[in-house]
Design a protein around this motif. Structure first.
Motif, PDB file in Angstrom:
ATOM      1  N   TYR A   1       0.838  -1.369   0.032  1.00  0.00           N
ATOM      2  CA  TYR A   1       0.126   0.169  -0.142  1.00  0.00           C
ATOM      3  C   TYR A   1       0.947   1.233   0.065  1.00  0.00           C
ATOM      4  O   TYR A   1       1.726   1.402   0.809  1.00  0.00           O
ATOM      5  CB  TYR A   1      -0.888  -0.020   1.151  1.00  0.00           C
ATOM      6  N   SER A   2       0.509   2.230  -1.029  1.00  0.00           N
ATOM      7  CA  SER A   2       1.380   3.313  -0.937  1.00  0.00           C
ATOM      8  C   SER A   2       1.210   4.263   0.402  1.00  0.00           C
ATOM      9  O   SER A   2       2.487   4.821   0.660  1.00  0.00           O
ATOM     10  CB  SER A   2       0.686   4.115  -2.086  1.00  0.00           C
ATOM     11  N   PRO A   3       0.449   4.135   1.359  1.00  0.00           N
ATOM     12  CA  PRO A   3       0.698   5.059   2.439  1.00  0.00           C
ATOM     13  C   PRO A   3       1.471   4.308   3.311  1.00  0.00           C
ATOM     14  O   PRO A   3       1.948   5.088   4.206  1.00  0.00           O
ATOM     15  CB  PRO A   3      -0.737   4.927   3.175  1.00  0.00           C
ATOM     16  N   ASN A   4       2.212   3.114   3.091  1.00  0.00           N
ATOM     17  CA  ASN A   4       3.246   2.577   3.791  1.00  0.00           C
ATOM     18  C   ASN A   4       4.456   3.221   3.821  1.00  0.00           C
ATOM     19  O   ASN A   4       5.451   3.326   4.603  1.00  0.00           O
ATOM     20  CB  ASN A   4       3.612   1.014   3.564  1.00  0.00           C
ATOM     21  N   TYR A   5       4.645   3.982   2.597  1.00  0.00           N
ATOM     22  CA  TYR A   5       6.076   4.728   1.825  1.00  0.00           C
ATOM     23  C   TYR A   5       6.004   6.066   2.326  1.00  0.00           C
ATOM     24  O   TYR A   5       5.031   6.790   1.758  1.00  0.00           O
ATOM     25  CB  TYR A   5       6.075   4.173   0.753  1.00  0.00           C
ATOM     26  N   HIS A   6       6.745   6.542   3.195  1.00  0.00           N
ATOM     27  CA  HIS A   6       6.710   7.892   3.459  1.00  0.00           C
ATOM     28  C   HIS A   6       7.777   8.821   2.508  1.00  0.00           C
ATOM     29  O   HIS A   6       7.671   9.957   2.443  1.00  0.00           O
ATOM     30  CB  HIS A   6       7.579   8.097   4.927  1.00  0.00           C
ATOM     31  N   TYR A   7       8.479   8.212   1.981  1.00  0.00           N
ATOM     32  CA  TYR A   7       9.763   8.839   1.127  1.00  0.00           C
ATOM     33  C   TYR A   7       9.542   8.422  -0.487  1.00  0.00           C
ATOM     34  O   TYR A   7       9.240   7.346  -0.605  1.00  0.00           O
ATOM     35  CB  TYR A   7      11.084   8.666   1.389  1.00  0.00           C
ATOM     36  N   TRP A   8       9.348   9.525  -1.274  1.00  0.00           N
ATOM     37  CA  TRP A   8       9.223   9.107  -2.791  1.00  0.00           C
ATOM     38  C   TRP A   8      10.119   9.953  -3.629  1.00  0.00           C
ATOM     39  O   TRP A   8      10.468  10.957  -3.422  1.00  0.00           O
ATOM     40  CB  TRP A   8       7.713   9.489  -3.254  1.00  0.00           C
ATOM     41  N   GLY A   9      10.410   9.403  -4.699  1.00  0.00           N
ATOM     42  CA  GLY A   9      11.109   9.804  -5.798  1.00  0.00           C
ATOM     43  C   GLY A   9      10.278  10.597  -6.806  1.00  0.00           C
ATOM     44  O   GLY A   9       9.187  10.463  -6.558  1.00  0.00           O
ATOM     45  N   GLN A  10      10.975  11.344  -7.897  1.00  0.00           N
ATOM     46  CA  GLN A  10      10.175  12.188  -8.707  1.00  0.00           C
ATOM     47  C   GLN A  10       9.531  11.394  -9.961  1.00  0.00           C
ATOM     48  O   GLN A  10       8.810  11.869 -10.419  1.00  0.00           O
ATOM     49  CB  GLN A  10      11.287  13.207  -9.260  1.00  0.00           C
ATOM     50  N   GLY A  11       9.949  10.239  -9.955  1.00  0.00           N
ATOM     51  CA  GLY A  11       9.752   9.235 -11.106  1.00  0.00           C
ATOM     52  C   GLY A  11      10.456   9.367 -12.360  1.00  0.00           C
ATOM     53  O   GLY A  11      11.205  10.079 -12.629  1.00  0.00           O
ATOM     54  N   THR A  12      10.396   7.884 -13.148  1.00  0.00           N
ATOM     55  CA  THR A  12      11.027   8.102 -14.212  1.00  0.00           C
ATOM     56  C   THR A  12      10.148   7.140 -15.258  1.00  0.00           C
ATOM     57  O   THR A  12       9.669   6.308 -14.912  1.00  0.00           O
ATOM     58  CB  THR A  12      12.349   7.181 -14.194  1.00  0.00           C
ATOM     59  N   GLN A  13      10.004   7.942 -16.632  1.00  0.00           N
ATOM     60  CA  GLN A  13       9.196   7.370 -17.530  1.00  0.00           C
ATOM     61  C   GLN A  13       9.570   6.161 -18.213  1.00  0.00           C
ATOM     62  O   GLN A  13      10.881   6.137 -18.756  1.00  0.00           O
ATOM     63  CB  GLN A  13       8.830   8.450 -18.526  1.00  0.00           C
ATOM     64  N   VAL A  14       8.751   5.294 -18.311  1.00  0.00           N
ATOM     65  CA  VAL A  14       8.827   4.258 -18.897  1.00  0.00           C
ATOM     66  C   VAL A  14       8.106   3.911 -20.178  1.00  0.00           C
ATOM     67  O   VAL A  14       6.748   3.721 -19.791  1.00  0.00           O
ATOM     68  CB  VAL A  14       8.834   2.642 -18.259  1.00  0.00           C
ATOM     69  N   THR A  15       8.239   3.706 -21.555  1.00  0.00           N
ATOM     70  CA  THR A  15       7.386   3.549 -22.608  1.00  0.00           C
ATOM     71  C   THR A  15       7.655   2.527 -23.405  1.00  0.00           C
ATOM     72  O   THR A  15       8.849   2.350 -23.733  1.00  0.00           O
ATOM     73  CB  THR A  15       7.463   5.118 -23.314  1.00  0.00           C
ATOM     74  N   VAL A  16       6.833   1.596 -23.436  1.00  0.00           N
ATOM     75  CA  VAL A  16       6.870   0.465 -24.303  1.00  0.00           C
ATOM     76  C   VAL A  16       6.198   0.221 -25.528  1.00  0.00           C
ATOM     77  O   VAL A  16       4.609   0.535 -25.495  1.00  0.00           O
ATOM     78  CB  VAL A  16       6.660  -0.845 -23.279  1.00  0.00           C
ATOM     79  N   SER A  17       6.635   0.579 -26.796  1.00  0.00           N
ATOM     80  CA  SER A  17       6.003   0.394 -28.072  1.00  0.00           C
ATOM     81  C   SER A  17       5.595  -1.042 -28.446  1.00  0.00           C
ATOM     82  O   SER A  17       6.430  -1.934 -28.046  1.00  0.00           O
ATOM     83  CB  SER A  17       6.868   1.279 -28.948  1.00  0.00           C
ATOM     84  N   SER A  18       4.298  -1.182 -29.111  1.00  0.00           N
ATOM     85  CA  SER A  18       3.820  -2.124 -29.615  1.00  0.00           C
ATOM     86  C   SER A  18       4.464  -2.537 -30.976  1.00  0.00           C
ATOM     87  O   SER A  18       5.233  -1.646 -31.565  1.00  0.00           O
ATOM     88  CB  SER A  18       2.364  -2.277 -29.716  1.00  0.00           C
TER      89      SER A  18
END
Length: 121
Positions: free
Chosen positions: A104-121
């Motif tokens: 569950y996301s509320p378990n986690y107090h610290y978060w990064g900014q994120g990185t984009q993953v794009t998978v093309s078909s």
């Protein structure tokens, strides 16, 4: 206090692989469980994988089980997500998080900014 910075995202064709990394600052990294979540456009953030403080216990979402592997190196303050056999539905922004072991996301107090993953078909 823990600061998290993700890297390794990008564009890949279906069936390909990517390795995401998360670098953490702070002396208490090894005391936290680490996790990866993802969020696709128009969808809620969802759990992907988690690993406990020692690396001895991992848990995966059914959608990625057998394709993704989470690992950590407490000496280097890093956590990785190896993603194989990628599918277009894996396209999302991937977030690294630190906190208490669980799905569950509320378990986690610290978060990064994120990185984009794009998978093309």
């Amino acid at each position: 206090q823990v600061q998290l910075v993700e890297s390794g995202g990008g564009l890949v064709q279906a069936g390909g692989s990517l390795r995401l990394s998360c670098a953490a600052s702070g002396r208490t990294f090894s005391s936290y469980a680490m996790a990866w979540f993802r969020q696709a456009p128009g969808k809620e953030r969802e759990f992907v994988a988690t690993i406990n403080w020692s690396g001895g216990t991992t848990y995966y979402a059914d959608s990625v089980k057998g394709r993704f592997t989470i690992s950590r190196d407490n000496a280097k303050n890093t956590v990785n997500l190896q993603m194989n056999s990628l599918k277009p539905e894996d396209t999302a922004t991937y977030y690294c998080a630190a906190g208490a072991f669980g799905t569950y996301s509320p378990n986690y107090h610290y978060w990064g900014q994120g990185t984009q993953v794009t998978v093309s078909s």
